[in-house]
Design a protein around this motif. Structure first.
Motif, PDB file in Angstrom:
ATOM      1  N   VAL A 299       0.842  -1.164  -0.053  1.00  0.00           N
ATOM      2  CA  VAL A 299       0.152  -0.013  -0.143  1.00  0.00           C
ATOM      3  C   VAL A 299       0.855   1.346   0.135  1.00  0.00           C
ATOM      4  N   HIS A 300       1.860   1.260   0.689  1.00  0.00           N
ATOM      5  CA  HIS A 300       2.776   2.464   0.814  1.00  0.00           C
ATOM      6  C   HIS A 300       3.325   2.484  -0.658  1.00  0.00           C
ATOM      7  N   LYS A 301       3.849   1.721  -1.508  1.00  0.00           N
ATOM      8  CA  LYS A 301       4.492   2.109  -2.545  1.00  0.00           C
ATOM      9  C   LYS A 301       3.334   2.589  -3.684  1.00  0.00           C
ATOM     10  N   ILE A 302       2.072   2.342  -3.413  1.00  0.00           N
ATOM     11  CA  ILE A 302       1.095   2.852  -4.278  1.00  0.00           C
ATOM     12  C   ILE A 302       0.826   4.234  -4.064  1.00  0.00           C
ATOM     13  N   ALA A 303       0.664   4.693  -2.558  1.00  0.00           N
ATOM     14  CA  ALA A 303       0.710   6.118  -2.138  1.00  0.00           C
ATOM     15  C   ALA A 303       1.710   6.696  -2.604  1.00  0.00           C
ATOM     16  N   ILE A 304       3.065   6.269  -2.610  1.00  0.00           N
ATOM     17  CA  ILE A 304       3.994   7.199  -2.825  1.00  0.00           C
ATOM     18  C   ILE A 304       4.080   7.492  -4.441  1.00  0.00           C
ATOM     19  N   LEU A 305       3.619   6.553  -5.140  1.00  0.00           N
ATOM     20  CA  LEU A 305       3.675   6.797  -6.732  1.00  0.00           C
ATOM     21  C   LEU A 305       2.504   7.890  -7.009  1.00  0.00           C
ATOM     22  N   ASP A 306       1.390   7.784  -6.197  1.00  0.00           N
ATOM     23  CA  ASP A 306       0.276   8.616  -6.611  1.00  0.00           C
ATOM     24  C   ASP A 306       0.503  10.088  -5.969  1.00  0.00           C
ATOM     25  N   MET A 307       0.914   9.960  -4.854  1.00  0.00           N
ATOM     26  CA  MET A 307       1.635  11.516  -4.261  1.00  0.00           C
ATOM     27  C   MET A 307       2.584  12.161  -5.242  1.00  0.00           C
ATOM     28  N   ASP A 397       8.460   1.948   6.664  1.00  0.00           N
ATOM     29  CA  ASP A 397       9.949   1.279   7.051  1.00  0.00           C
ATOM     30  C   ASP A 397      10.956   1.832   6.687  1.00  0.00           C
ATOM     31  N   GLU A 398      12.390   1.174   6.927  1.00  0.00           N
ATOM     32  CA  GLU A 398      13.743   1.972   6.556  1.00  0.00           C
ATOM     33  C   GLU A 398      14.048   1.930   5.070  1.00  0.00           C
ATOM     34  N   THR A 399      13.403   0.530   4.327  1.00  0.00           N
ATOM     35  CA  THR A 399      13.738   0.668   3.229  1.00  0.00           C
ATOM     36  C   THR A 399      12.891   1.738   2.274  1.00  0.00           C
ATOM     37  N   THR A 400      11.603   1.905   2.667  1.00  0.00           N
ATOM     38  CA  THR A 400      10.758   2.803   2.076  1.00  0.00           C
ATOM     39  C   THR A 400      11.285   4.179   2.091  1.00  0.00           C
ATOM     40  N   ALA A 401      11.686   4.676   3.338  1.00  0.00           N
ATOM     41  CA  ALA A 401      12.024   5.869   3.730  1.00  0.00           C
ATOM     42  C   ALA A 401      13.295   6.364   3.277  1.00  0.00           C
ATOM     43  N   ASP A 402      14.256   5.437   3.060  1.00  0.00           N
ATOM     44  CA  ASP A 402      15.401   5.555   2.147  1.00  0.00           C
ATOM     45  C   ASP A 402      15.339   5.784   0.634  1.00  0.00           C
ATOM     46  N   TYR A 403      14.557   5.074   0.247  1.00  0.00           N
ATOM     47  CA  TYR A 403      13.951   5.267  -1.359  1.00  0.00           C
ATOM     48  C   TYR A 403      13.314   6.828  -1.441  1.00  0.00           C
ATOM     49  N   ILE A 404      12.625   7.262  -0.670  1.00  0.00           N
ATOM     50  CA  ILE A 404      12.146   8.549  -0.633  1.00  0.00           C
ATOM     51  C   ILE A 404      12.820   9.428  -0.593  1.00  0.00           C
ATOM     52  N   LEU A 405      13.799   9.519   0.368  1.00  0.00           N
ATOM     53  CA  LEU A 405      15.057  10.604   0.860  1.00  0.00           C
ATOM     54  C   LEU A 405      16.157  10.586  -0.220  1.00  0.00           C
ATOM     55  N   ARG A 406      16.507   9.343  -0.716  1.00  0.00           N
ATOM     56  CA  ARG A 406      18.082   9.269  -1.452  1.00  0.00           C
ATOM     57  C   ARG A 406      17.786   8.655  -2.975  1.00  0.00           C
ATOM     58  N   THR A 407      16.689   8.085  -3.055  1.00  0.00           N
ATOM     59  CA  THR A 407      16.490   7.537  -4.486  1.00  0.00           C
ATOM     60  C   THR A 407      15.744   8.694  -5.398  1.00  0.00           C
ATOM     61  N   ILE A 408      14.790   9.028  -4.824  1.00  0.00           N
ATOM     62  CA  ILE A 408      13.916  10.069  -5.579  1.00  0.00           C
ATOM     63  C   ILE A 408      14.359  11.352  -5.588  1.00  0.00           C
ATOM     64  N   ASP A 409      14.411  11.965  -6.927  1.00  0.00           N
ATOM     65  CA  ASP A 409      14.908  13.477  -7.139  1.00  0.00           C
ATOM     66  C   ASP A 409      14.023  14.403  -7.798  1.00  0.00           C
ATOM     67  N   PRO A 410      13.239  15.024  -7.318  1.00  0.00           N
ATOM     68  CA  PRO A 410      12.239  15.671  -7.961  1.00  0.00           C
ATOM     69  C   PRO A 410      12.609  16.687  -8.881  1.00  0.00           C
ATOM     70  N   VAL A 411      13.941  17.435  -8.845  1.00  0.00           N
ATOM     71  CA  VAL A 411      14.325  18.279  -9.631  1.00  0.00           C
ATOM     72  C   VAL A 411      14.777  17.343 -10.837  1.00  0.00           C
ATOM     73  N   ARG A 412      15.432  16.285 -10.805  1.00  0.00           N
ATOM     74  CA  ARG A 412      15.792  15.437 -11.885  1.00  0.00           C
ATOM     75  C   ARG A 412      14.755  14.925 -12.614  1.00  0.00           C
ATOM     76  N   MET A 436       9.097  17.363  -3.454  1.00  0.00           N
ATOM     77  CA  MET A 436       9.444  18.055  -2.345  1.00  0.00           C
ATOM     78  C   MET A 436       8.604  17.946  -1.148  1.00  0.00           C
ATOM     79  N   LEU A 437       7.388  18.133  -1.190  1.00  0.00           N
ATOM     80  CA  LEU A 437       6.698  17.848   0.084  1.00  0.00           C
ATOM     81  C   LEU A 437       6.669  16.453   0.425  1.00  0.00           C
ATOM     82  N   LEU A 438       6.634  15.600  -0.178  1.00  0.00           N
ATOM     83  CA  LEU A 438       6.784  14.090   0.375  1.00  0.00           C
ATOM     84  C   LEU A 438       8.259  13.819   1.120  1.00  0.00           C
TER      85      LEU A 438
END
Length: 590
Positions: A299-307, A397-412, A436-438
């Motif tokens: 569910v978290h991965k779907i919510a992250i994508l939609d936001m 969880d730690e994996t999802t938080a690390d994906y949001i903060l380190r893998t996702i780059d809104p500017v890129r 950036m809000l996420l």
């Protein structure tokens, strides 16, 4: 001979004998040992000028006494092409079925046979095509699917129109009749000219403020900020922006395809441009399952994508459910844990009960992303079906938080959208702002439910703007006011620190009560009068260098705006309310 037979039996059973009787793959490729052992490795390639059925050379391991029918049988098993439709050529002549490879002059490995498939009678008259379109490179997985669908169309199998949806969606079969891809033509989207669903419900839709039809009247759209004909582009953008395949968006690409089963209002068959997505085998949509059967991570991965993409239409029908395949050992352990949970669970059915065992085997696959990346932020609470699910209120969880903060780059991601797609600049800015809000929400320890509540509208009719909409609007107001100041007129570039004092209107002050931080915008229209800015005012935003403004005071309302940084096409504003009375704006900052 009979006296030597026991000796031969002893040697045949020896391991060294077995190694000598089986030639290595390298020796077969080099041609060595082919006449000695009777093995050949030949290659099959598409004939020049024929419809591509293979794509690249394919190696087949055969025997020298194999017939041409044997070769076609192997191709039938691998490519599912009927034997009667195959034609093989070698050195300019067609090979007959009853001839062996030796009869055709093929004595060693490395020879290449050319394949040509006879088209069906109906397919030969239509001028079928299925090719990649646009500058983006087609992924390998989608290339294989395109070859399978192309073979099927060449043999007479036709696409089938999906029963669901508001536009044209066609399932593309392979040679066995199984669905392998979904094609969505650009001119068959809702309110397009070739929509097979018709326009009977057009009067119930909202006018599109950005576009107009041929008659000059405003065109219609199913969602604010999404123009008809742009859904297929957004389908491809969703796959590209799914960084690392975290959300599991199926492989999608832009193609051009023609077939008589598509909708043509003028009866003239021409190639159609649209999105092609790999078909996902599933056990049903998410609306057929209880939300408690899905794991928190799914569910978290779907919510992250939609936001991130600001999806305006996430419902239970465009979330497919797949069953994960498990080994026998894991299956036995799950059965035992299921029996224990059913024994100890109460009648209320908690999240840690039997539903958690099912969650380990169910996977959510998001599809139908034609309503992402709007240029107007207008998302209601009912547009995200997962918003009231209990999983989104759980911590990351730690994996999802690390994906949001380190893998996702809104500017890129914004730069990639500009390079690859012709979307409105407002769509790119809103996508970057949502990303950036996420990230900032995760840094502050907020749950996905709390972050999503800042994006969506919560009233029943979805007419009250959300917190993110208000923040974006206030920041845009302040940017326009800064651009109208005399210090920026004429496009003067500034690199030094200097104070700036402006008078903030009453409407802007009354609306300013929260913090507007790190939002980018392009100023081209006054948000209060709705009048376009002059050329000097609009060009100032593109020419202003990096400046830092100290304090902007409104003497009538006691508000100070600090740390307003004006960069090139990027304005960042921090708004603070002071707690003192009117007049000089004294007191501590609120």
């Amino acid at each position: 001979y009979i006296s030597r037979l026991p000796c031969l039996r002893r040697h045949v059973g020896h391991p060294c004998w077995k190694r000598r009787t089986m030639p290595s793959t390298r020796r077969l490729r080099d041609g060595a040992g082919s006449s000695r052992h009777g093995s050949l490795e030949i290659y099959i390639s598409d004939a020049p000028g024929a419809v591509a059925m293979i794509g690249k050379k394919r190696a087949l391991e055969l025997r020298t006494w194999s017939t041409i029918v044997d070769v076609k049988s192997v191709l039938n098993e691998r490519l599912h092409l009927p034997i009667g439709s195959q034609r093989l050529f070698f050195r300019g002549r067609e090979l007959k079925n009853n001839h062996s490879l030796q009869d055709c002059g093929i004595f060693r490995s490395g020879e290449t046979l050319l394949l040509c498939v006879a088209a069906a009678a109906a397919a030969s008259k239509e001028g079928l095509c299925l090719e990649a379109y646009g500058p983006l490179k087609v992924p390998k997985a989608l290339s294989r699917v395109m070859l399978q669908a192309k073979r099927a169309m060449h043999l007479g199998l036709v696409p089938s129109l999906a029963m669901e949806g508001t536009g044209g969606t066609y399932f593309m079969p392979d040679c066995r009749g199984k669905h392998v891809a979904c094609f969505k033509p650009q001119d068959e989207e809702p309110f397009s000219v070739n929509n097979p669903r018709g326009q009977a419900w057009a009067s119930t839709m909202m006018p599109n403020e950005r576009g107009s039809d041929v008659s000059g009247e405003p065109s219609l759209s199913l969602r604010h900020g999404i123009k008809p004909g742009e859904a297929c582009v957004r389908e491809v953008a969703a796959f590209i922006l799914d960084t690392g395949g975290f959300a599991g968006v199926p492989v999608t690409g832009m193609v051009e395809c023609s077939h008589s089963k598509f909708m043509y209002h003028d009866r003239r068959i021409v190639p159609k441009i649209g999105s092609l997505q790999t078909f996902v085998p599933n056990i049903g949509p998410a609306e057929d399952f209880s939300s408690r059967r899905f794991s928190i991570s799914e569910v978290h991965k779907i919510a992250i994508l939609d936001m991130r993409l600001l999806n305006c239409d996430r419902n239970g029908a465009n979330l497919l459910v797949r069953q994960r395949e498990k080994k026998a050992k894991e299956k036995g352990e799950n059965d035992r844990s299921r029996s224990r949970s059913q024994t100890h669970s109460d009648d209320q059915g908690t999240w840690d009960g039997s539903a958690q065992c099912d969650a380990n085997t169910l996977q959510l696959v998001p599809i139908d992303h034609g309503f992402i990346l709007p240029d107007v932020l207008d998302i209601g609470w009912c547009d995200w079906c997962w918003l009231d699910w209990p999983q989104v209120k759980e911590p990351l969880d730690e994996t999802t938080a690390d994906y949001i903060l380190r893998t996702i780059d809104p500017v890129r991601d914004a730069e990639q959208l500009r390079r690859s797609f012709a979307l409105a600049e407002d769509s790119v800015d809103l996508m970057r702002m949502a990303g950036m809000l996420l990230q900032e929400g995760v840094r502050q320890g907020l749950s996905l439910h709390a972050i999503a509540s800042l994006i969506v509208r919560h009233d029943l009719d979805a007419e009250v703007p959300s917190e993110l909409e208000l923040t974006h609007y206030r920041t845009h107001q302040l940017a326009v006011l800064a651009m109208k100041n005399h210090a920026f007129r004429g496009g003067m570039a500034m690199s030094a620190r200097l104070p700036l004092t402006v008078t903030i209107p009453t409407d802007a002050v009354a609306a300013t009560k929260d913090t507007a931080d790190h939002h980018s915008m392009v100023v081209d229209r006054d948000p209060m009068t709705k009048e376009p800015l002059t050329q000097s005012e609009s060009s100032a935003a593109a020419k202003v260098g990096v400046g830092s403004l100290g304090s902007i005071n409104s003497l009538n309302h006691g508000i100070s705006l600090v740390n307003m940084e004006i960069g090139e096409l990027d304005i960042r504003v921090n708004v603070h309310l002071e707690g003192g009375g009117g007049g000089g704006g004294g007191g501590g900052g609120g």
